[in-house]
Design a protein around this motif. Sequence first.
Motif, PDB file in Angstrom:
ATOM      1  N   MET A   1       3.177 -10.848 -20.066  1.00 58.69           N
ATOM      2  CA  MET A   1       2.044 -10.850 -19.133  1.00 58.69           C
ATOM      3  C   MET A   1       1.258  -9.555 -19.282  1.00 58.69           C
ATOM      4  SD  MET A   1       2.111 -11.210 -14.959  1.00 58.69           S
ATOM      5  CE  MET A   1       2.852 -12.827 -15.004  1.00 58.69           C
ATOM      6  N   SER A   2      -0.072  -9.647 -19.349  1.00 55.65           N
ATOM      7  CA  SER A   2      -0.902  -8.459 -19.524  1.00 55.65           C
ATOM      8  C   SER A   2      -0.928  -7.633 -18.246  1.00 55.65           C
ATOM      9  CB  SER A   2      -2.330  -8.871 -19.879  1.00 55.65           C
ATOM     10  OG  SER A   2      -2.964  -9.475 -18.775  1.00 55.65           O
ATOM     11  N   GLY A   3      -1.323  -6.324 -18.427  1.00 58.29           N
ATOM     12  CA  GLY A   3      -1.379  -5.442 -17.271  1.00 58.29           C
ATOM     13  C   GLY A   3      -2.327  -5.942 -16.212  1.00 58.29           C
ATOM     14  N   VAL A   4      -3.458  -6.528 -16.641  1.00 50.41           N
ATOM     15  CA  VAL A   4      -4.450  -7.031 -15.687  1.00 50.41           C
ATOM     16  C   VAL A   4      -3.857  -8.116 -14.811  1.00 50.41           C
ATOM     17  CG1 VAL A   4      -6.636  -8.242 -15.456  1.00 50.41           C
ATOM     18  CG2 VAL A   4      -6.405  -6.434 -17.164  1.00 50.41           C
ATOM     19  N   HIS A   5      -3.155  -9.068 -15.423  1.00 50.37           N
ATOM     20  CA  HIS A   5      -2.565 -10.157 -14.653  1.00 50.37           C
ATOM     21  C   HIS A   5      -1.446  -9.660 -13.742  1.00 50.37           C
ATOM     22  CE1 HIS A   5      -4.622 -12.673 -17.713  1.00 50.37           C
ATOM     23  NE2 HIS A   5      -4.715 -13.510 -16.717  1.00 50.37           N
ATOM     24  N   GLN A   6      -0.736  -8.618 -14.169  1.00 49.51           N
ATOM     25  CA  GLN A   6       0.324  -8.070 -13.332  1.00 49.51           C
ATOM     26  C   GLN A   6      -0.235  -7.439 -12.056  1.00 49.51           C
ATOM     27  OE1 GLN A   6       2.055  -5.659 -16.563  1.00 49.51           O
ATOM     28  NE2 GLN A   6       4.019  -6.601 -16.100  1.00 49.51           N
ATOM     29  N   LEU A   7      -1.501  -7.052 -12.086  1.00 47.93           N
ATOM     30  CA  LEU A   7      -2.106  -6.366 -10.949  1.00 47.93           C
ATOM     31  C   LEU A   7      -2.750  -7.309  -9.941  1.00 47.93           C
ATOM     32  CD1 LEU A   7      -3.799  -3.435 -12.903  1.00 47.93           C
ATOM     33  CD2 LEU A   7      -1.734  -3.306 -11.507  1.00 47.93           C
ATOM     34  N   VAL A   8      -2.796  -8.600 -10.247  1.00 49.27           N
ATOM     35  CA  VAL A   8      -3.447  -9.564  -9.356  1.00 49.27           C
ATOM     36  C   VAL A   8      -2.798  -9.560  -7.974  1.00 49.27           C
ATOM     37  CG1 VAL A   8      -3.871 -12.007  -8.927  1.00 49.27           C
ATOM     38  CG2 VAL A   8      -4.333 -11.042 -11.183  1.00 49.27           C
ATOM     39  N   SER A   9      -1.469  -9.542  -7.944  1.00 54.05           N
ATOM     40  CA  SER A   9      -0.771  -9.561  -6.651  1.00 54.05           C
ATOM     41  C   SER A   9      -1.052  -8.286  -5.872  1.00 54.05           C
ATOM     42  CB  SER A   9       0.738  -9.736  -6.856  1.00 54.05           C
ATOM     43  OG  SER A   9       1.266  -8.686  -7.658  1.00 54.05           O
ATOM     44  N   LEU A  10      -1.157  -7.151  -6.570  1.00 60.23           N
ATOM     45  CA  LEU A  10      -1.471  -5.901  -5.880  1.00 60.23           C
ATOM     46  C   LEU A  10      -2.839  -5.971  -5.229  1.00 60.23           C
ATOM     47  CD1 LEU A  10      -0.263  -3.042  -8.285  1.00 60.23           C
ATOM     48  CD2 LEU A  10       0.948  -4.104  -6.389  1.00 60.23           C
ATOM     49  N   ARG A  11      -3.797  -6.540  -5.955  1.00 59.31           N
ATOM     50  CA  ARG A  11      -5.146  -6.664  -5.409  1.00 59.31           C
ATOM     51  C   ARG A  11      -5.148  -7.553  -4.170  1.00 59.31           C
ATOM     52  NH1 ARG A  11      -8.635  -8.963  -9.564  1.00 59.31           N
ATOM     53  NH2 ARG A  11      -8.180 -10.987  -8.667  1.00 59.31           N
ATOM     54  N   SER A  12      -4.422  -8.665  -4.244  1.00 63.37           N
ATOM     55  CA  SER A  12      -4.362  -9.577  -3.100  1.00 63.37           C
ATOM     56  C   SER A  12      -3.787  -8.871  -1.880  1.00 63.37           C
ATOM     57  CB  SER A  12      -3.516 -10.806  -3.445  1.00 63.37           C
ATOM     58  OG  SER A  12      -4.124 -11.580  -4.455  1.00 63.37           O
ATOM     59  N   TYR A  13      -2.655  -8.210  -2.068  1.00 63.22           N
ATOM     60  CA  TYR A  13      -2.014  -7.516  -0.957  1.00 63.22           C
ATOM     61  C   TYR A  13      -2.933  -6.430  -0.389  1.00 63.22           C
ATOM     62  CZ  TYR A  13       2.469  -9.663  -2.305  1.00 63.22           C
ATOM     63  OH  TYR A  13       3.471 -10.553  -2.592  1.00 63.22           O
ATOM     64  N   PHE A  14      -3.611  -5.696  -1.278  1.00 66.38           N
ATOM     65  CA  PHE A  14      -4.457  -4.595  -0.820  1.00 66.38           C
ATOM     66  C   PHE A  14      -5.600  -5.091   0.051  1.00 66.38           C
ATOM     67  CE2 PHE A  14      -8.159  -1.798  -1.357  1.00 66.38           C
ATOM     68  CZ  PHE A  14      -7.631  -0.634  -0.819  1.00 66.38           C
ATOM     69  N   TYR A  15      -6.313  -6.096  -0.417  1.00 64.24           N
ATOM     70  CA  TYR A  15      -7.483  -6.556   0.342  1.00 64.24           C
ATOM     71  C   TYR A  15      -7.105  -7.355   1.584  1.00 64.24           C
ATOM     72  CZ  TYR A  15     -10.502  -4.761  -3.294  1.00 64.24           C
ATOM     73  OH  TYR A  15     -11.162  -3.916  -4.156  1.00 64.24           O
ATOM     74  N   LEU A  16      -5.867  -7.816   1.651  1.00 61.02           N
ATOM     75  CA  LEU A  16      -5.386  -8.476   2.864  1.00 61.02           C
ATOM     76  C   LEU A  16      -4.844  -7.472   3.883  1.00 61.02           C
ATOM     77  CD1 LEU A  16      -3.515 -11.505   1.238  1.00 61.02           C
ATOM     78  CD2 LEU A  16      -5.532 -11.656   2.712  1.00 61.02           C
ATOM     79  N   GLY A  17      -4.778  -6.199   3.487  1.00 55.51           N
ATOM     80  CA  GLY A  17      -4.257  -5.185   4.392  1.00 55.51           C
ATOM     81  C   GLY A  17      -2.752  -5.141   4.447  1.00 55.51           C
ATOM     82  N   LEU A  18      -2.091  -5.729   3.454  1.00 64.42           N
ATOM     83  CA  LEU A  18      -0.628  -5.739   3.382  1.00 64.42           C
ATOM     84  C   LEU A  18      -0.177  -4.544   2.536  1.00 64.42           C
ATOM     85  CD1 LEU A  18      -0.310  -9.575   2.881  1.00 64.42           C
ATOM     86  CD2 LEU A  18       0.539  -8.315   4.877  1.00 64.42           C
ATOM     87  N   TYR A  19      -0.359  -3.362   3.082  1.00 67.87           N
ATOM     88  CA  TYR A  19      -0.195  -2.144   2.299  1.00 67.87           C
ATOM     89  C   TYR A  19       1.255  -1.855   1.917  1.00 67.87           C
ATOM     90  CZ  TYR A  19      -4.917  -1.702   4.077  1.00 67.87           C
ATOM     91  OH  TYR A  19      -6.233  -1.949   4.400  1.00 67.87           O
ATOM     92  N   ASP A  20       2.205  -2.184   2.776  1.00 71.74           N
ATOM     93  CA  ASP A  20       3.610  -2.004   2.421  1.00 71.74           C
ATOM     94  C   ASP A  20       3.974  -2.846   1.209  1.00 71.74           C
ATOM     95  OD1 ASP A  20       4.367  -0.109   4.286  1.00 71.74           O
ATOM     96  OD2 ASP A  20       4.816  -1.601   5.828  1.00 71.74           O
ATOM     97  N   GLN A  21       3.425  -4.064   1.151  1.00 70.48           N
ATOM     98  CA  GLN A  21       3.696  -4.939   0.011  1.00 70.48           C
ATOM     99  C   GLN A  21       3.064  -4.396  -1.265  1.00 70.48           C
ATOM    100  OE1 GLN A  21       3.296  -5.953   3.116  1.00 70.48           O
ATOM    101  NE2 GLN A  21       3.742  -8.113   3.409  1.00 70.48           N
ATOM    102  N   VAL A  22       1.909  -3.762  -1.136  1.00 72.56           N
ATOM    103  CA  VAL A  22       1.279  -3.132  -2.303  1.00 72.56           C
ATOM    104  C   VAL A  22       2.242  -2.126  -2.918  1.00 72.56           C
ATOM    105  CG1 VAL A  22      -0.554  -1.580  -3.089  1.00 72.56           C
ATOM    106  CG2 VAL A  22      -1.085  -3.413  -1.486  1.00 72.56           C
ATOM    107  N   ILE A  23       2.795  -1.290  -2.069  1.00 77.17           N
ATOM    108  CA  ILE A  23       3.662  -0.209  -2.545  1.00 77.17           C
ATOM    109  C   ILE A  23       4.961  -0.761  -3.133  1.00 77.17           C
ATOM    110  CG2 ILE A  23       4.978   1.812  -1.799  1.00 77.17           C
ATOM    111  CD1 ILE A  23       2.696   2.218   0.329  1.00 77.17           C
ATOM    112  N   SER A  24       5.554  -1.725  -2.459  1.00 80.46           N
ATOM    113  CA  SER A  24       6.815  -2.282  -2.962  1.00 80.46           C
ATOM    114  C   SER A  24       6.605  -3.082  -4.243  1.00 80.46           C
ATOM    115  CB  SER A  24       7.477  -3.156  -1.888  1.00 80.46           C
ATOM    116  OG  SER A  24       6.641  -4.245  -1.531  1.00 80.46           O
ATOM    117  N   GLU A  25       5.509  -3.839  -4.317  1.00 78.92           N
ATOM    118  CA  GLU A  25       5.223  -4.623  -5.522  1.00 78.92           C
ATOM    119  C   GLU A  25       4.918  -3.693  -6.702  1.00 78.92           C
ATOM    120  OE1 GLU A  25       4.366  -8.097  -7.904  1.00 78.92           O
ATOM    121  OE2 GLU A  25       5.488  -7.738  -6.055  1.00 78.92           O
TER     122      GLU A  25
END
Length: 312
Positions: A1-25
Motif C-alpha cells: 500500500m502506498s504512503g498516500v493510501h495509508q494516510l487516508v484513515s488519518l485524514r478521516s480521523y483528523f477532519y472528524l475531530g477524532l484526534y486520539d485516533q489520529v495519534i494512535s493510527e
Amino acid sequence: MSGVHQLVSLRSYFYLGLYDQVISEAKSLGSLSGAAETARLAYVYRAHVAMGNHAIAAKEITKKSPTVLQVVQLHSTYLTAHENNKQMALEKLNEMVEDGSMAQDQLFLVVAAEMYLSGGELKEALKLVSNGTTLDMMGLTVQILLSIDRADLAQQHLKKMVEVDEDDTLTQLATAWVNVVQGGSKWSEALDTYQDLQEKFGSSILLLNSIAVCQIHQKLYSEALSTLGAARDLALKMKIKINTDTYINTMICLHHMRKAPEAIQRIMSDFQKTAPGHPWIKKQTEMGKRSKNPRKLTADEGEAANAREHAA
C-alpha cells in the motif's frame, strides 16, 4: 500500500475531530518514507495542537524539522500567544509564504492556510488553497467560502471534490457543511450525514456539535441540548476544556427553550473564563453596549462558530 493510501484513515480521523485516533493510527503505521512521513507527522502534531497539547509541538518540532512541521509549531505558538505577540507569529508566516520555496508543496499550503484562518486572514488563506487539487485543499476552500457567505462558489468546489472521490470522508463532511448553509430540507440531509459518520467512526466533540447545529436549525432543541450534553461529557472524559462551540450552541438552545436568563448567564460566565478573547464573546459584549436589551441568539450564530471550528 502506498504512503498516500495509508494516510487516508488519518485524514478521516483528523477532519472528524477524532484526534486520539489520529495519534494512535499514526503510531500503528510506523515511520513512512519521504513526503508521506512528513504528512503523517503533520497530522499527528495538528491533532495535538487541536487538543491543546501545545507543549508537545513546542518540544518535538525543531529547526531541523521539515518546513511543514515548523508551520504547525508556529500555528501552535500563535494560538497560545498573547494578543500583542500574535501578529509576530503571522508576520513570520508571511515570510515563509513569501519565500516561495514551498509554493508547490500542497501540504505546506494547507497548514499555512489553517493558521491564516485562525488569525482571521481569510483572503490570505483562500489565496493559498483555492486552486488546489487535493481534497484537503478543496475542503478548506469550501470552509473559507462558506465563512464569507459565498455558498455558490463553495458548491462549485464541492462538485470538484465529488468528482475526485464522492465517498471520501472529507467530501461527505464538505457536503454536509454546504447543506447546512443551504437550509430547508438540506438540514435533514446534513444531519443524516453527520449521524452516519458518527455511527461509522464514533463520536467526537466536533461531530456532536455539528449534529446539534442541525437539530437547532430543525427546532429540535431538546435533542440538541442532549447532544451538547454528550459533547460536554466527552470533553470531561478526555480531560480537555469544553469546546467553545458547545458553549455557544448550548446558550442558543436554552434561549429558544425559553429558559431563565440566569441559566444562560451561567453558561456565558463559564465560557468567558474558558475563552475570554473569543470573537463571539467580543461580539456579544459590543452589542450589549449598544443596546440595553439582550441580543437574540440565533441558530446561524451557532453554525458560524461551528464552521470556524472545522477550519481550525
